[in-house]
Write a protein that holds these residues in place. Sequence first.
Motif, PDB file in Angstrom:
ATOM      1  N   LEU A 115      57.210 -23.584 -25.437  1.00  0.00           N
ATOM      2  CA  LEU A 115      56.326 -22.220 -25.959  1.00  0.00           C
ATOM      3  C   LEU A 115      57.125 -21.711 -27.353  1.00  0.00           C
ATOM      4  N   GLU A 219      49.835 -17.795 -20.747  1.00  0.00           N
ATOM      5  CA  GLU A 219      50.692 -18.634 -21.706  1.00  0.00           C
ATOM      6  C   GLU A 219      50.410 -20.148 -21.561  1.00  0.00           C
ATOM      7  N   HIS A 222      48.923 -22.420 -23.988  1.00  0.00           N
ATOM      8  CA  HIS A 222      49.335 -22.739 -25.117  1.00  0.00           C
ATOM      9  C   HIS A 222      50.544 -23.870 -25.042  1.00  0.00           C
TER      10      HIS A 222
END
Length: 283
Positions: A115, A219, A222
């Motif tokens: 990430l 998250e 992503h």
Amino acid sequence: MTCTHVSAPTRFLEANGIRFAYRRFGMKTGTPLVFMQHFRGGMDHWDPAVTDGLASNRPIILFNNVGVANTNGETPNTVDVMARHAAQFVNGLGLRQVDLLGFSIGGYVAQSFALQHPDLVRKLILVGTGPRGGEPSKDVSVSHFAVSTDTRTGEGPLEAFLYLFFSPSARSQAAGKAFWKRRHARENDVDPPSSAQTMRAQLAAAQDWRRVNGERYAELKHIGHRTLIVNGSNDIMVPTINSFTLSQRIPNAQLILYPDSGHASHFQYPELFVSDARTFLES
């Protein structure tokens, strides 16, 4: 191949004031596969059957992150900082892109790494791990066994390891004992035990990772990298449902569950895991 799991020398790399311990072996060409280890574990805690199996057609890099074993500094108490240190190590090696294999807390670090530094990562393999805010273990013995220490070695005793990493069946326990022998095949140039500070910091990091902040699992959408998720059918350390959650929330993920196995399914089925991982990495 250049060296093997047992014969690869320990090297050191200075990056951002940290002296990282690492070993590199396998083929000289191809995308390096960087291994990220479990709670309190170092380079010697990997399975030679896995690392050498995967090294047959790619470079393998094992390393100890900040404060772990023979890498200096204090181990940070959050996963995101651990991931930043790991990126500093990869950048210090001058690598433009790597594949990541993260096991347990190493899988947390691999997710955060992907990430924070998406361009550094080609593919992810997440083993025995879970998402931020995932489901905690409901086994009351896990916390006790996880911090139990053999005073001679600085690591958990065999009995605790077999309970935490393998299923109770005779077949799985026998596989665990076989792994234990392979894991101790390296007798020279071995890691020192990780410190009590590392244990406390990693415990705090794991607890912080399990907190739910904002939209749960948001998250994961992503993480755009192709991702292979592997676990045992009944992981009591990081419950198997977390692997299913990862597979559902990471857009380009696939899930493999091995039968009659727990947290260390890849150590119970090393040949099968190597075959599955190679197919994934080469496709």
